[in-house]
Write a protein that holds these residues in place. Sequence first.
Motif, mmCIF file in Angstrom:
data_model
loop_
_atom_site.group_PDB
_atom_site.id
_atom_site.type_symbol
_atom_site.label_atom_id
_atom_site.label_comp_id
_atom_site.label_asym_id
_atom_site.label_seq_id
_atom_site.Cartn_x
_atom_site.Cartn_y
_atom_site.Cartn_z
ATOM 1 N N HIS A 180 0.813 -1.215 0.000
ATOM 2 C CA HIS A 180 0.000 0.000 0.000
ATOM 3 C C HIS A 180 0.843 1.260 0.000
ATOM 4 C CE1 HIS A 180 1.145 -0.330 4.144
ATOM 5 N NE2 HIS A 180 0.445 0.716 4.506
ATOM 6 N N GLU A 181 2.098 1.164 0.445
ATOM 7 C CA GLU A 181 2.974 2.345 0.454
ATOM 8 C C GLU A 181 3.236 2.862 -0.956
ATOM 9 O OE1 GLU A 181 3.705 3.993 3.035
ATOM 10 O OE2 GLU A 181 3.262 2.575 4.637
ATOM 11 N N GLU A 182 3.101 1.996 -1.962
ATOM 12 C CA GLU A 182 3.338 2.389 -3.355
ATOM 13 C C GLU A 182 2.083 2.904 -4.050
ATOM 14 O OE1 GLU A 182 4.462 -1.482 -4.322
ATOM 15 O OE2 GLU A 182 6.566 -1.240 -3.765
ATOM 16 N N LEU A 183 0.925 2.791 -3.409
ATOM 17 C CA LEU A 183 -0.322 3.155 -4.087
ATOM 18 C C LEU A 183 -0.388 4.611 -4.537
ATOM 19 C CD1 LEU A 183 -3.092 1.065 -2.294
ATOM 20 C CD2 LEU A 183 -2.090 0.733 -4.556
ATOM 21 N N PRO A 184 0.109 5.580 -3.765
ATOM 22 C CA PRO A 184 0.063 6.947 -4.294
ATOM 23 C C PRO A 184 0.799 7.097 -5.637
ATOM 24 C CG PRO A 184 0.436 6.994 -1.941
ATOM 25 C CD PRO A 184 0.544 5.549 -2.366
ATOM 26 N N GLN A 185 1.869 6.330 -5.822
ATOM 27 C CA GLN A 185 2.600 6.342 -7.091
ATOM 28 C C GLN A 185 1.848 5.584 -8.180
ATOM 29 O OE1 GLN A 185 6.380 4.335 -6.802
ATOM 30 N NE2 GLN A 185 6.530 4.074 -9.005
ATOM 31 N N LEU A 186 1.271 4.432 -7.814
ATOM 32 C CA LEU A 186 0.637 3.559 -8.799
ATOM 33 C C LEU A 186 -0.806 3.944 -9.111
ATOM 34 C CD1 LEU A 186 1.971 0.150 -7.457
ATOM 35 C CD2 LEU A 186 2.785 1.420 -9.457
ATOM 36 N N LEU A 187 -1.412 4.707 -8.241
ATOM 37 C CA LEU A 187 -2.804 5.121 -8.403
ATOM 38 C C LEU A 187 -2.898 6.640 -8.179
ATOM 39 C CD1 LEU A 187 -5.284 3.259 -8.945
ATOM 40 C CD2 LEU A 187 -5.828 3.486 -6.530
ATOM 41 N N PRO A 188 -2.214 7.419 -9.020
ATOM 42 C CA PRO A 188 -2.109 8.868 -8.761
ATOM 43 C C PRO A 188 -3.448 9.594 -8.765
ATOM 44 C CG PRO A 188 -1.235 8.312 -10.930
ATOM 45 C CD PRO A 188 -1.508 7.022 -10.229
ATOM 46 N N HIS A 189 -4.451 9.051 -9.446
ATOM 47 C CA HIS A 189 -5.763 9.703 -9.471
ATOM 48 C C HIS A 189 -6.573 9.421 -8.203
ATOM 49 C CE1 HIS A 189 -6.434 5.656 -11.046
ATOM 50 N NE2 HIS A 189 -7.673 5.759 -10.611
ATOM 51 N N PHE A 190 -6.074 8.488 -7.354
ATOM 52 C CA PHE A 190 -6.790 8.134 -6.128
ATOM 53 C C PHE A 190 -5.789 7.758 -5.026
ATOM 54 C CE2 PHE A 190 -10.078 4.978 -4.178
ATOM 55 C CZ PHE A 190 -10.486 5.941 -3.254
ATOM 56 N N PRO A 191 -4.883 8.674 -4.669
ATOM 57 C CA PRO A 191 -3.835 8.342 -3.700
ATOM 58 C C PRO A 191 -4.376 8.027 -2.309
ATOM 59 C CG PRO A 191 -3.824 10.685 -4.182
ATOM 60 C CD PRO A 191 -4.790 10.047 -5.141
ATOM 61 N N GLN A 192 -5.552 8.509 -1.994
ATOM 62 C CA GLN A 192 -6.114 8.264 -0.661
ATOM 63 C C GLN A 192 -6.531 6.800 -0.454
ATOM 64 O OE1 GLN A 192 -7.256 10.292 -3.039
ATOM 65 N NE2 GLN A 192 -9.477 10.609 -2.933
ATOM 66 N N ALA A 193 -6.510 5.996 -1.516
ATOM 67 C CA ALA A 193 -6.838 4.568 -1.383
ATOM 68 C C ALA A 193 -5.900 3.885 -0.395
ATOM 69 C CB ALA A 193 -6.753 3.877 -2.740
ATOM 70 N N LYS A 194 -4.671 4.355 -0.329
ATOM 71 C CA LYS A 194 -3.682 3.774 0.594
ATOM 72 C C LYS A 194 -4.218 3.713 2.020
ATOM 73 C CE LYS A 194 0.786 4.823 2.624
ATOM 74 N NZ LYS A 194 0.817 5.777 3.712
ATOM 75 N N ASP A 195 -4.734 4.825 2.493
ATOM 76 C CA ASP A 195 -5.217 4.885 3.876
ATOM 77 C C ASP A 195 -6.692 4.524 3.996
ATOM 78 O OD1 ASP A 195 -2.716 5.732 4.935
ATOM 79 O OD2 ASP A 195 -3.101 7.727 4.104
ATOM 80 N N LEU A 196 -7.455 4.810 2.962
ATOM 81 C CA LEU A 196 -8.891 4.564 3.008
ATOM 82 C C LEU A 196 -9.215 3.068 3.046
ATOM 83 C CD1 LEU A 196 -11.627 6.059 2.963
ATOM 84 C CD2 LEU A 196 -11.560 5.896 0.471
ATOM 85 N N PHE A 197 -8.474 2.265 2.253
ATOM 86 C CA PHE A 197 -8.789 0.849 2.133
ATOM 87 C C PHE A 197 -7.774 -0.088 2.791
ATOM 88 C CE2 PHE A 197 -10.967 2.744 -1.545
ATOM 89 C CZ PHE A 197 -12.256 2.307 -1.289
ATOM 90 N N PHE A 198 -6.541 0.372 2.959
ATOM 91 C CA PHE A 198 -5.475 -0.554 3.345
ATOM 92 C C PHE A 198 -4.726 -0.148 4.611
ATOM 93 C CE2 PHE A 198 -6.016 -0.920 -1.289
ATOM 94 C CZ PHE A 198 -6.465 -2.231 -1.327
ATOM 95 N N ALA A 199 -5.373 0.574 5.480
ATOM 96 C CA ALA A 199 -4.722 0.995 6.719
ATOM 97 C C ALA A 199 -4.490 -0.178 7.670
ATOM 98 C CB ALA A 199 -5.552 2.077 7.405
ATOM 99 N N GLU A 200 -5.350 -1.196 7.617
ATOM 100 C CA GLU A 200 -5.254 -2.327 8.547
ATOM 101 C C GLU A 200 -4.499 -3.500 7.918
ATOM 102 O OE1 GLU A 200 -9.076 -3.345 10.110
ATOM 103 O OE2 GLU A 200 -9.587 -1.254 10.516
ATOM 104 N N ARG A 201 -3.574 -4.047 8.675
ATOM 105 C CA ARG A 201 -2.708 -5.133 8.192
ATOM 106 C C ARG A 201 -3.489 -6.355 7.696
ATOM 107 N NH1 ARG A 201 3.093 -6.357 7.852
ATOM 108 N NH2 ARG A 201 3.138 -8.587 7.468
ATOM 109 N N PRO A 202 -4.505 -6.860 8.404
ATOM 110 C CA PRO A 202 -5.216 -8.041 7.892
ATOM 111 C C PRO A 202 -5.844 -7.810 6.514
ATOM 112 C CG PRO A 202 -5.748 -7.705 10.200
ATOM 113 C CD PRO A 202 -4.983 -6.485 9.752
ATOM 114 N N VAL A 203 -6.351 -6.621 6.265
ATOM 115 C CA VAL A 203 -6.930 -6.297 4.957
ATOM 116 C C VAL A 203 -5.836 -6.296 3.899
ATOM 117 C CG1 VAL A 203 -8.113 -4.500 3.620
ATOM 118 C CG2 VAL A 203 -8.829 -4.988 5.974
ATOM 119 N N ARG A 204 -4.682 -5.719 4.238
ATOM 120 C CA ARG A 204 -3.557 -5.697 3.296
ATOM 121 C C ARG A 204 -3.075 -7.098 2.972
ATOM 122 N NH1 ARG A 204 -1.551 -1.681 6.637
ATOM 123 N NH2 ARG A 204 0.242 -2.925 7.300
#
Length: 196
Positions: free
Chosen positions: A94-118
């Motif tokens: 998820h640390e790379e999502l802002p780079q890989l998903l530049p149109h939706f960088p908030q996905a990193k924290d919105l969807f993947f903040a919790e380790r079990p989900v990641r």
Amino acid sequence: MSLVLDSAAQDLLFREARTANSFSDEPVTEEQVQAIYDLVKFGPTAFNQTPLRITLVRSPEARERLVKHMAEGNAAKTATAPLVAILSADNEFHEELPQLLPHFPQAKDLFFAERPVREQSALLNAALQAAYFIVGVRAAGLAAGPMTGADFAGIQKEFLDADHTPLMVVNIGKPGEDAGFPRSPRLSFDEVVTTV
């Protein structure tokens, strides 16, 4: 034919391709592996995440360390394959999502903040990427021998860290003369597909 891909390419990637159990002595070059990755990195994943990590086992010392973790039936072929790759899932993808998903960088924290989900997402999407990798190996005119018969806790400790979950070990190379078994049966369209 309903497929755009020509018949020879279909054979190379699927119909004539086999899981290899033995290989020729021809080496697998860094350029070949680079070309494989540069092709398969375009395979789709959720949120364009890229959790797959590839550890190439090239040195004799590293090979010896890996072979001791392989199941008995997989040890000899892993010891002699031209190249072996450990495929793992990076649970911190998820640390790379802002780079890989530049149109939706908030996905990193919105969807993947919790380790079990990641971990769940990394496992699924890295498995998808592993399948693309195997097809990419075939596209390079090589054969793949993916294996899950191994002590993965030992492989993780030996080669990875707590943030990387091993998925499989893949032997790679030009197939040997006795590389594979005859094609095993597959289920038919009617046995698999339901239309509702």
